[in-house]
Design a protein around this motif. Structure first.
Motif, PDB file in Angstrom:
ATOM      1  N   LEU A  88      44.075  16.431   5.468  1.00 38.96           N
ATOM      2  CA  LEU A  88      43.978  15.698   6.463  1.00 38.96           C
ATOM      3  C   LEU A  88      42.654  15.887   7.238  1.00 38.96           C
ATOM      4  CD1 LEU A  88      47.397  15.656   8.276  1.00 38.96           C
ATOM      5  CD2 LEU A  88      46.466  13.934   6.805  1.00 38.96           C
ATOM      6  N   ASP A  89      42.268  17.309   7.589  1.00 39.32           N
ATOM      7  CA  ASP A  89      40.809  17.552   7.824  1.00 39.32           C
ATOM      8  C   ASP A  89      39.639  17.020   6.820  1.00 39.32           C
ATOM      9  OD1 ASP A  89      41.829  19.226   5.815  1.00 39.32           O
ATOM     10  OD2 ASP A  89      40.616  20.901   6.528  1.00 39.32           O
ATOM     11  N   LYS A  90      39.882  16.852   5.642  1.00 41.11           N
ATOM     12  CA  LYS A  90      38.723  16.205   5.050  1.00 41.11           C
ATOM     13  C   LYS A  90      39.278  14.722   4.684  1.00 41.11           C
ATOM     14  CE  LYS A  90      37.710  20.460   2.567  1.00 41.11           C
ATOM     15  NZ  LYS A  90      38.146  21.191   1.232  1.00 41.11           N
ATOM     16  N   LYS A 149      41.909   7.948   8.580  1.00 41.94           N
ATOM     17  CA  LYS A 149      42.305   8.967   9.897  1.00 41.94           C
ATOM     18  C   LYS A 149      42.821  10.435   9.293  1.00 41.94           C
ATOM     19  CE  LYS A 149      42.720   7.220  14.215  1.00 41.94           C
ATOM     20  NZ  LYS A 149      41.767   7.984  14.190  1.00 41.94           N
ATOM     21  N   ASP A 150      42.504  11.292  10.086  1.00 43.87           N
ATOM     22  CA  ASP A 150      43.124  12.683   9.655  1.00 43.87           C
ATOM     23  C   ASP A 150      44.476  12.887  10.458  1.00 43.87           C
ATOM     24  OD1 ASP A 150      41.910  12.654  12.304  1.00 43.87           O
ATOM     25  OD2 ASP A 150      40.642  14.509  12.066  1.00 43.87           O
ATOM     26  N   ILE A 162      38.838  20.224  16.851  1.00 42.52           N
ATOM     27  CA  ILE A 162      38.188  21.499  16.910  1.00 42.52           C
ATOM     28  C   ILE A 162      37.893  21.489  18.519  1.00 42.52           C
ATOM     29  CG2 ILE A 162      36.286  22.815  16.443  1.00 42.52           C
ATOM     30  CD1 ILE A 162      36.265  21.212  13.560  1.00 42.52           C
ATOM     31  N   GLY A 163      37.649  22.530  19.164  1.00 40.57           N
ATOM     32  CA  GLY A 163      36.796  22.783  20.607  1.00 40.57           C
ATOM     33  C   GLY A 163      37.974  22.672  21.678  1.00 40.57           C
ATOM     34  N   LYS A 164      37.416  22.715  22.912  1.00 38.85           N
ATOM     35  CA  LYS A 164      38.295  22.846  24.158  1.00 38.85           C
ATOM     36  C   LYS A 164      38.741  21.144  24.193  1.00 38.85           C
ATOM     37  CE  LYS A 164      38.398  26.979  26.052  1.00 38.85           C
ATOM     38  NZ  LYS A 164      39.645  27.471  26.452  1.00 38.85           N
TER      39      LYS A 164
END
Lengths: 449, 238
Positions: free
Chosen positions: A249-251, A265-266, A339-341
């Motif tokens: 999914l990330d790719k 869509k991931d 990823i991230g906050k």
């Protein structure tokens, strides 16, 4: 003669509503179906070669969008319910508007996203040439009662001549493969890195649909979808006709029967609607190359996941269906995989836009525990049921400092701007999506002045 | 401190409407009183020991699952009766209430039930769906939801009095059953979460049973605020 008159009235109503700049996707059907009591009028229409319906608790709209795109790219003249109105009144409006006065449907293909309970009202048996069933899960209980009632209604619409394209990962849906007398094509997804082996507490179908022994799972994708086997009668997924594998999914990629697929869509539901659409299209005889050309090379829009900018931060609007714990699960999983906050906006003023009932039971079926993660900076709770949601989040062990109750929605954006960081995700239903878009527009106007 | 053992029975068949919220809420309220709490999830093919637990909970299921569970639970008829007579706590929500009467009637067919109480349940061809407002025996308001296709003829020892919605059957002003420590209602879902005062009443009873002093709940508790908000903002009439 009756049909001719109904077509004329339907077209006239639609025209008048258009002139008045009103949405005419349902009202003409209401006049025909409810006022004139022409409940069987659709049975008299001369239909085209392909009558395709897509139903299920979730994913039907995105599946229909993708099928439409591929068929259109391949020269088919397709009529479909683009605006997502999927009940019988909308179907009557759409179908009669696309007939000539002789009662002949004027397109190559009729493609309908159909409400699960209305399918039997739209199509008498043997009208649908193809039926795609995405899944059956708990959804809108005040209207549907429970998933068994929904599934029984779907079965009433399936005729002997209908070709079924069904999700083999859903054991209840897949039971049709054992009983349907005509062609039954299955699709599914092999184990992914997000699959899990221990069942969640809330599962709609944990038992064999035939002998009622508890199913044993190799893995779950979500809810009761996964790879299962009945230890007693050996009911299982079977040989899946179209199987997605190597899902990354990330790719945004996966394979279907060995062919490389690019997802738009991931999220896992994108993998599901892609493999469902692929299975239907291949069953219609569209060459694989042609299907892949559209899926892999076109950027097609999906209804969910609109991305905007606010305060120089990415804002993703995840339309999430109330009363559907798996819709929330998929939104939460999507947020979790970013990823991230992160900052989340959550809440609703009305449980449903179809009825007045405000049953809140489903909040306890949603796995809010997954939001208990260090990447979540703040969760803003909005709407009339904010204290009920807050009670639920407390039980999900989310730190109190992370939860912000918004008493006045007009203060939402200022609060988000001032006290939170990271990308913003709205996990709200349709009514709140409109409200938030309105607030964003006002904010933008204010900034520009 | 005493360990309270809760048996969440048929958790994977009778769990349609967020029923897990009840045991989780009860656990948290008991822990606030200083009890240790264990929840055991038990279902078909598990050996259920009706001597081992302090509280038994069953929630709502589909009609198909109701039949599967009824067949299994009838194995324990004597043990359940004994547990009830020994003042074990039972909390029963939704159509699980049907198990505890004498029989369940559907069209011309009758199925024997546990026969703990002298009522008959009838499966109807319509559903009773909607928000309910009742009064408990202390005169406190109860909020909840119905989504059922069954009625009963419970004649005495009702749990609630109707303010709005439907009683045991559409002609009844009363709902549910309460005898000894058995609490049964057709209200579904997280009844205890939505009615924290009702949960605290159960907890108080448990404290009394185990001779533990009851600590009054914090009224700033968010579940109490949610309850008050609902009472003030949502429908009061049928």
């Amino acid at each position: 003669m009756k049909l001719k008159i109904c077509i004329f009235i339907n077209k006239l109503c639609t025209k008048i509503l258009k002139l008045c700049k009103r949405n005419g996707s349902v009202y003409p059907g209401f006049i025909i179906y409810d006022v004139l009591k022409q409940k069987k009028i659709l049975e008299h229409v001369k239909y085209p070669k392909y009558i395709i319906a897509v139903t299920g608790s979730s994913g039907k709209g995105s599946t229909v969008d993708l099928i439409h795109k591929v068929l259109t790219d391949n020269g088919y003249d397709v009529c479909y319910n683009k605006n997502g109105s999927n009940g019988v009144l909308a179907a009557v409006t759409l179908i009669l508007n696309n007939c000539n006065l002789k009662g002949e449907f004027t397109h190559d293909v009729l493609l309908l996203e159909c409400d699960e309970r209305h399918l039997k009202l739209i199509f008498g048996q043997n009208k649908m040439t193809h039926l795609v069933i995405t899944n059956i899960t708990r959804d809108q209980p005040a209207r549907n009662g429970h998933p068994d009632i929904v599934f029984e209604d779907i079965k009433k619409a399936i005729g002997e001549k209908t070709t079924l394209i069904i999700n083999a990962d859903d054991p209840e849906v897949n039971s049709l493969a054992y009983s349907h007398e005509n062609k039954c094509i299955t699709f599914g997804i092999l184990k992914t890195k997000d699959s899990y082996s221990k069942s969640n507490l809330v599962v709609d179908y944990a038992y064999c649909p035939f002998c009622h022994k508890k199913l044993v799972y190799d893995y779950y994708h979500y809810g009761h979808l996964g790879k299962y086997l009945c230890p007693n009668c050996h009911f299982n997924r079977g040989n899946v006709s179209y199987e997605a594998s190597e899902v990354e999914l990330d790719k945004e990629k996966m394979k279907i029967n060995g062919q490389d697929i690019t997802l738009n869509k991931d999220v896992l539901y994108a993998a599901y609607y892609t493999v469902a659409a692929y299975a239907l299209l291949a069953t219609l005889g569209i060459e694989e190359e042609k299907i892949l050309k559209t899926i892999n090379n076109q950027h097609y829009e999906t209804k969910r996941g609109k991305t905007l900018t606010f305060d120089n931060r990415k804002l993703t609007m995840l339309e999430t269906k109330n009363e559907n714990n798996l819709s929330y699960y998929q939104s939460i999983k999507y947020i979790q995989n970013q990823i991230g906050k992160k900052t989340i906006i959550l809440g609703f003023d009305n449980v449903s836009r179809r009825y007045q009932f405000n049953d809140l039971s489903w909040l306890w079926d949603v796995e809010f525990e997954l939001l208990n993660h260090k990447s979540i900076d703040k969760i803003f709770i909005i709407g009339r049921f904010r204290y009920d949601i807050m009670t639920r989040l407390e039980f999900a062990h989310i730190e109190k400092e992370k939860i912000v109750l918004i008493e006045d929605i007009n203060n939402l954006l200022e609060e988000v701007k001032t006290i939170s960081i990271g990308d913003i995700y709205t996990m709200v239903c349709f009514d709140m999506t409109t409200n938030i878009l309105h607030l964003l527009k006002e904010y933008e106007n204010h900034e520009n002045n | 401190m005493k360990t309270i053992k809760i048996a969440h029975l048929y958790y994977d068949l009778m769990n349609l409407y967020g029923e897990n919220g009840n045991v989780r809420f009860l656990q948290s309220r008991l822990e606030r009183q200083g009890f240790k709490v264990q929840i055991h999830f038990l279902t078909i093919d598990d050996k259920i020991d009706f001597n081992s637990y302090d509280i038994y909970y069953i929630g709502t299921g589909s009609e198909k699952n109701e039949k599967i569970v009824l067949e299994d639970i009838l194995k324990y008829k004597k043990e359940i009766k004994a547990a009830f007579l020994k003042n074990k706590f039972f909390l029963i929500t939704g159509n699980a209430l049907n198990f505890f009467g004498t029989k369940i009637q559907e069209n011309d067919k009758e199925t024997k039930a546990l026969d703990i109480f002298p009522y008959i349940s009838t499966i109807e061809d319509f559903r009773i769906v909607g928000e309910q407002r009742y009064l408990d025996r202390n005169g406190k308001e109860i909020i909840g939801f119905n989504n059922r296709n069954c009625i009963t003829d419970i004649k005495e020892n009702h749990l609630f009095t109707k303010i709005m919605g439907c009683g045991c059957n559409p002609n009844s002003q009363k709902e549910g059953i309460h005898e000894k420590n058995f609490y049964g209602t057709y209200l579904l879902g997280p009844l205890l979460v939505r009615n924290p005062h009702f949960c605290d009443k159960l907890v108080k009873e448990l404290c009394r049973t185990y001779e533990v002093p009851f600590k009054e709940p914090d009224r700033d508790d968010v579940s109490y605020i949610a309850y008050e908000r609902y009472l003030n903002n949502f429908p009061k009439k049928s």
